[in-house]
Write a protein that holds these residues in place. Structure first.
Motif, PDB file in Angstrom:
ATOM      1  N   THR A  96     -30.006  86.944  52.823  1.00  0.00           N
ATOM      2  CA  THR A  96     -30.296  86.684  54.235  1.00  0.00           C
ATOM      3  C   THR A  96     -29.401  85.583  54.769  1.00  0.00           C
ATOM      4  N   ASN A  97     -29.182  84.542  53.942  1.00  0.00           N
ATOM      5  CA  ASN A  97     -28.326  83.426  54.374  1.00  0.00           C
ATOM      6  C   ASN A  97     -26.855  83.843  54.552  1.00  0.00           C
ATOM      7  N   SER A  98     -26.489  84.948  53.961  1.00  0.00           N
ATOM      8  CA  SER A  98     -25.093  85.383  54.064  1.00  0.00           C
ATOM      9  C   SER A  98     -24.795  86.135  55.368  1.00  0.00           C
ATOM     10  N   ILE A  99     -25.922  86.432  56.125  1.00  0.00           N
ATOM     11  CA  ILE A  99     -25.725  87.184  57.362  1.00  0.00           C
ATOM     12  C   ILE A  99     -25.238  86.205  58.436  1.00  0.00           C
ATOM     13  N   LYS A 100     -23.948  85.992  58.508  1.00  0.00           N
ATOM     14  CA  LYS A 100     -23.306  85.134  59.507  1.00  0.00           C
ATOM     15  C   LYS A 100     -21.797  85.391  59.451  1.00  0.00           C
ATOM     16  N   ASN A 101     -21.112  84.861  60.454  1.00  0.00           N
ATOM     17  CA  ASN A 101     -19.630  85.027  60.503  1.00  0.00           C
ATOM     18  C   ASN A 101     -19.246  86.494  60.389  1.00  0.00           C
ATOM     19  N   ASP A 102     -19.776  87.290  61.276  1.00  0.00           N
ATOM     20  CA  ASP A 102     -19.459  88.714  61.376  1.00  0.00           C
ATOM     21  C   ASP A 102     -20.077  89.550  60.250  1.00  0.00           C
ATOM     22  N   VAL A 103     -20.838  88.952  59.312  1.00  0.00           N
ATOM     23  CA  VAL A 103     -21.521  89.747  58.269  1.00  0.00           C
ATOM     24  C   VAL A 103     -22.811  90.281  58.881  1.00  0.00           C
ATOM     25  N   VAL A 104     -22.978  91.603  58.940  1.00  0.00           N
ATOM     26  CA  VAL A 104     -24.120  92.197  59.633  1.00  0.00           C
ATOM     27  C   VAL A 104     -25.188  92.682  58.652  1.00  0.00           C
ATOM     28  N   TYR A 105     -24.817  92.862  57.396  1.00  0.00           N
ATOM     29  CA  TYR A 105     -25.829  93.238  56.402  1.00  0.00           C
ATOM     30  C   TYR A 105     -25.311  92.871  55.032  1.00  0.00           C
ATOM     31  N   ALA A 106     -26.272  92.880  54.078  1.00  0.00           N
ATOM     32  CA  ALA A 106     -25.943  92.645  52.671  1.00  0.00           C
ATOM     33  C   ALA A 106     -27.031  93.313  51.830  1.00  0.00           C
ATOM     34  N   PHE A 107     -26.659  93.874  50.710  1.00  0.00           N
ATOM     35  CA  PHE A 107     -27.653  94.450  49.794  1.00  0.00           C
ATOM     36  C   PHE A 107     -27.059  94.445  48.400  1.00  0.00           C
ATOM     37  N   LEU A 108     -28.014  94.519  47.418  1.00  0.00           N
ATOM     38  CA  LEU A 108     -27.645  94.479  46.002  1.00  0.00           C
ATOM     39  C   LEU A 108     -28.188  95.733  45.349  1.00  0.00           C
ATOM     40  N   PHE A 160       4.504  96.832  71.584  1.00  0.00           N
ATOM     41  CA  PHE A 160       3.939  97.571  70.445  1.00  0.00           C
ATOM     42  C   PHE A 160       4.223  96.856  69.133  1.00  0.00           C
ATOM     43  N   VAL A 161       5.369  96.243  69.018  1.00  0.00           N
ATOM     44  CA  VAL A 161       5.678  95.527  67.772  1.00  0.00           C
ATOM     45  C   VAL A 161       4.745  94.338  67.612  1.00  0.00           C
ATOM     46  N   ILE A 162       4.533  93.572  68.708  1.00  0.00           N
ATOM     47  CA  ILE A 162       3.659  92.395  68.628  1.00  0.00           C
ATOM     48  C   ILE A 162       2.211  92.814  68.366  1.00  0.00           C
ATOM     49  N   GLN A 163       1.782  93.848  69.109  1.00  0.00           N
ATOM     50  CA  GLN A 163       0.404  94.324  68.921  1.00  0.00           C
ATOM     51  C   GLN A 163       0.179  94.771  67.490  1.00  0.00           C
ATOM     52  N   SER A 164       1.115  95.526  66.978  1.00  0.00           N
ATOM     53  CA  SER A 164       0.968  96.023  65.605  1.00  0.00           C
ATOM     54  C   SER A 164       0.947  94.873  64.616  1.00  0.00           C
ATOM     55  N   THR A 165       1.815  93.905  64.849  1.00  0.00           N
ATOM     56  CA  THR A 165       1.889  92.767  63.927  1.00  0.00           C
ATOM     57  C   THR A 165       0.602  91.941  63.976  1.00  0.00           C
ATOM     58  N   VAL A 166       0.129  91.674  65.209  1.00  0.00           N
ATOM     59  CA  VAL A 166      -1.101  90.882  65.354  1.00  0.00           C
ATOM     60  C   VAL A 166      -2.291  91.629  64.750  1.00  0.00           C
ATOM     61  N   THR A 167      -2.362  92.923  65.003  1.00  0.00           N
ATOM     62  CA  THR A 167      -3.491  93.722  64.476  1.00  0.00           C
ATOM     63  C   THR A 167      -3.506  93.669  62.959  1.00  0.00           C
ATOM     64  N   LEU A 206     -19.086  93.964  57.163  1.00  0.00           N
ATOM     65  CA  LEU A 206     -18.313  93.025  57.988  1.00  0.00           C
ATOM     66  C   LEU A 206     -17.982  93.701  59.314  1.00  0.00           C
ATOM     67  N   SER A 207     -18.460  93.114  60.434  1.00  0.00           N
ATOM     68  CA  SER A 207     -18.257  93.698  61.767  1.00  0.00           C
ATOM     69  C   SER A 207     -16.827  93.415  62.249  1.00  0.00           C
ATOM     70  N   SER A 208     -16.258  94.338  63.081  1.00  0.00           N
ATOM     71  CA  SER A 208     -14.882  94.213  63.630  1.00  0.00           C
ATOM     72  C   SER A 208     -14.881  93.785  65.075  1.00  0.00           C
ATOM     73  N   LYS A 209     -16.041  93.400  65.640  1.00  0.00           N
ATOM     74  CA  LYS A 209     -16.103  93.043  67.055  1.00  0.00           C
ATOM     75  C   LYS A 209     -15.248  91.817  67.354  1.00  0.00           C
ATOM     76  N   THR A 210     -15.362  90.829  66.503  1.00  0.00           N
ATOM     77  CA  THR A 210     -14.581  89.597  66.747  1.00  0.00           C
ATOM     78  C   THR A 210     -13.085  89.912  66.774  1.00  0.00           C
ATOM     79  N   ILE A 211     -12.686  90.771  65.786  1.00  0.00           N
ATOM     80  CA  ILE A 211     -11.245  91.144  65.731  1.00  0.00           C
ATOM     81  C   ILE A 211     -10.850  91.902  66.981  1.00  0.00           C
ATOM     82  N   GLU A 212     -11.706  92.812  67.413  1.00  0.00           N
ATOM     83  CA  GLU A 212     -11.375  93.617  68.580  1.00  0.00           C
ATOM     84  C   GLU A 212     -11.304  92.752  69.824  1.00  0.00           C
ATOM     85  N   GLU A 213     -12.200  91.733  69.912  1.00  0.00           N
ATOM     86  CA  GLU A 213     -12.143  90.834  71.063  1.00  0.00           C
ATOM     87  C   GLU A 213     -10.824  90.046  71.053  1.00  0.00           C
ATOM     88  N   LYS A 214     -10.463  89.552  69.865  1.00  0.00           N
ATOM     89  CA  LYS A 214      -9.192  88.825  69.764  1.00  0.00           C
ATOM     90  C   LYS A 214      -8.008  89.721  70.118  1.00  0.00           C
TER      91      LYS A 214
END
Length: 704
Positions: A82-94, A36-43, A157-165
């Motif tokens: 549109t170009n910013s939609i990458k690296n876990d970025v799923v949307y953008a608006f102004l 639990f200590v390692i998991q908490s620290t890594v998370t 910003l999507s959390s899927k990558t983090i959850e997979e890690k």
């Protein structure tokens, strides 16, 4: 010592499992905590990196949209978002300042849910908001453009990558913890066996010792606490073996001592009785039974005062009572009474018996029949009294000693001669009481008892012995010593018999003087007859010469003096004849003063010595032999002048004396004249004083 291979005991296995389970539980708990200590620290770390990455992307996008926004180039803005939609970025608006959407990256239209997202409260703040969507957790990050004047840029910003890690990390952590647990279990089992194996041996050793097998030893050789415990256990087993061996030896010695004690008590010729605090007889020996004509067992359990003195209650003089009260031994002499009423005298000595805490357990009595001894002592006292009467009746002094030379008895005469009483002298050394010295040189003399004890013969003392009494009185004694022997002829002491011979010696001395004077008288008589004939011729010629000489003639005084001297010589011959015949002196009434002056002046004529006279005017006339008195005065004055070779004065005094018997016991109560002559000469040595009246004795080189 037995040394066989020992199998594991059930207790050993059970303890190993217990230790393993404990180790496993501890390791599992520690693994869970670590997980639990390692998991908490890594998370926290991954999410922190994820958020920082999203903020950086949003901040960069907010910077890039400034120019297109100022130029109102919507296509350029759309392209940037549109170009910013990458690296876990799923949307953008102004959105503009009024919160109206300017451009966005949603293909199917702007989602209604995003219309209510949070915007920064100030132009310089960023806003982060986590949202749950059908696609998972989305972190909405809002960054102001141109400090809020140009609107706000939003990215999701999507959390899927983090959850997979995180999922992969959990798997790694679980595998690691499992491997650690397996290793820990193996280590736990190893250490439990390492610990429980010697403990099992200790258990086996304890069971063997519990069964009495003290030869068993625990074969554990280690340097830790278990090894020390095993060594202590083996030492304890050896100590128990030694204790048991000593106890067996002690029990054997105790039995031997008890046997010896019983043998001693039963064979001792003295009654021995053990009595408890209720005065019940616990034990008696055979001697006690013989005293009362009963068997020893007949006294057991009975009251001592009834059995031994036929009383109904405790004896008032009971030594056991006093011994128990005082804690010390007590001795009395009393009467023992047998069943037939006969009695006998006994000496009883009681000793208290106390427990370990000092409580009374009773007392033990030692009883001795002294009836015959008392009779012997009475007979001995009677015999001693007869001996004392006999010794008191003996006219000589008697002293008896033991073999050490210490006085045992002294009779009345010896008390008077030595000055020591019987009670003072007994126990003292003979030399202290019978103090003797040589009469001639006053040197101490050894005790005669020593010679008697060494030789075993009768010893007589030499002459000239002086006994010095306790008060310093000196007496001449004659004594002899003899050994005292018992019935087996062994010397047990010595007896000294002595008597006072002072008067005998004085009488013998006076007799010797008389014999010498008698011989002198015979000699003097012969000389006096011849000398008297010569003097008669001389005197006749002097008197004829005086007849033919006138008084005025110078020769007349010389002839007169010669006549007087011849007459004196005639008187001397008369004295010698009187002395030789043993007759009485020729006495006449005369003044002694004239005789003293004439005799003294005649002797001192021509010498450097003078006489100084002190003669009382009322001096009484005396009845004297003038010739003898003149001769005495001449001799004394002449001796006085010889004692003063350098010259001097002789004092001559003459006085009347009465009541002389008060001062001189051997003189009668008559009137006397005292003549005293003093010179300042060299005197007479003390050793010569007793010889001054001996005939022919002189210290002069010439004359007598």
């Amino acid at each position: 010592m037995k040394s066989s291979k020992q199998p594991y005991h059930f207790a050993d296995i059970a303890l190993a499992w217990k230790i393993s389970i404990v180790f496993l539980a501890i390791i599992s708990l520690m693994g869970m905590i670590l997980f639990f200590v390692i998991q908490s620290t890594v998370t926290r770390t991954l999410y922190a990196e994820h958020n920082e990455k999203g903020i950086a992307i949003a901040t960069n996008l907010a910077t890039n949209v400034v120019n297109p926004l100022l130029l109102d180039n919507l296509s350029r803005l759309q392209l940037l978002l549109t170009n910013s939609i990458k690296n876990d970025v799923v949307y953008a608006f102004l959105v503009d300042k009024k919160r109206s959407v300017v451009v966005h990256t949603f293909a199917g239209g702007f989602p209604v849910d995003l219309k209510n997202v949070n915007n920064p409260l100030s132009n310089e703040q960023k806003s982060l908001q986590l949202m749950n969507t059908e696609d998972g957790h989305i972190l909405n990050i809002a960054v102001p453009v141109m400090q809020g004047e140009g609107g706000v840029v939003h990215i999701g910003l999507s959390s899927k990558t983090i959850e997979e890690k995180l999922s992969q990390t959990k798997q790694h952590i679980v595998i690691t913890c499992f491997l650690i647990s397996v290793v820990a279990i193996i280590i736990a089992v190893f250490f439990s066996k390492l610990i429980t194996s010697p403990l099992g041996k200790l258990v086996i050793g304890a069971e063997n010792i519990g069964k009495g097998n003290l030869d068993h030893r625990v074969l554990v050789e280690r340097g830790d606490e278990i090894g020390i415990l095993a060594k202590t256990f083996n030492d304890m087993a050896e100590s128990l073996q030694d204790d048991i061996r000593r106890r067996i030896e002690t029990e054997k010695a105790l039995k031997d001592s008890e046997s010896l004690y019983r043998s001693l008590i039963e064979n001792i010729d003295m009654g021995v009785t053990l009595i408890d605090t209720e005065y019940n007889v616990v034990m008696t020996n055979a001697a006690q039974g013989r005293m009362f004509d009963k068997a020893p067992g007949d006294f057991f359990g009975k009251k001592c005062f009834r059995e031994f003195e036929k009383r109904d209650q405790i004896c008032p003089h009971c030594p056991g009572t006093i011994a128990m009260e005082s804690g010390k031994s007590q001795e009395i002499v009393t009467e023992g009474i047998k069943d037939d009423g006969s009695s006998f005298t006994v000496r009883v000595k009681a000793f208290p018996i106390q427990g370990e805490a000092g409580e009374n357990k009773g007392f033990i009595e030692f009883v001795e029949d002294i009836t015959e001894r008392l009779q012997v002592e009475r007979d001995l006292a009677s015999e001693k009294e007869r001996l004392a009467v006999t010794l008191r009746s003996i006219g000589d002094g008697v002293i008896t000693t033991d073999t050490e030379g210490r006085i045992v008895l002294i009779n009345k005469v010896a008390e008077e001669l030595t000055g020591w009483k019987q009670e003072e002298a007994v126990g003292r050394s003979l030399g202290e009481v019978f103090n003797i010295i040589n009469e001639k040189n006053h040197e101490p003399i050894d005790s005669p008892v020593r010679n008697v004890l060494e030789s075993g013969k009768i010893v007589g003392m030499e002459d000239h012995i002086l006994l010095i009494a306790k008060d310093g009185t000196e007496r001449s004694v004659a004594d002899s010593g003899a050994p005292i022997r018992d019935k087996d002829s062994r010397i047990i002491g010595a007896v000294l018999v002595f008597r006072d011979v002072t008067e005998e010696k004085l009488m013998a001395k006076e007799l010797h003087k008389s014999q010498k004077l008698e011989s002198v008288g015979l000699l003097a008589g012969g000389i006096a007859h011849d000398f008297n004939n010569i003097l008669a011729a001389i005197l006749g010629n002097i008197e004829l010469s005086l007849e033919y000489t006138d008084s005025e003639d110078k020769r007349h005084p010389l002839l007169t003096q010669a006549q007087k001297a011849t007459l004196r010589a005639t008187g001397l011959t008369k004295q010698l004849l009187t002395f030789a015949k043993g007759g009485a002196p020729v006495k006449e009434i005369a003044s002694i003063a004239e005789v003293i002056r004439d005799s003294s002046d005649f002797v001192l004529r021509g010498s450097n010595v003078q006489c100084q006279y002190s003669i009382a005017d009322d001096l009484w006339p005396v009845e004297i032999d003038k010739g003898q008195i003149s001769q005495v005065m001449q001799n004394i004055i002449l001796n006085a002048s010889h004692a003063m070779p350098e010259g001097g004065v002789i004092d001559v005094s003459c006085i009347n004396v009465n009541n002389i018997e008060e001062r001189v016991s051997f003189l009668k109560a008559e009137d006397f004249i005292k003549i005293e002559i003093k010179d300042s000469g060299i005197g007479i040595p003390s050793e010569l004083l007793d010889k001054i009246f001996d005939p022919y004795f002189t210290t002069k080189d010439a004359g007598s």
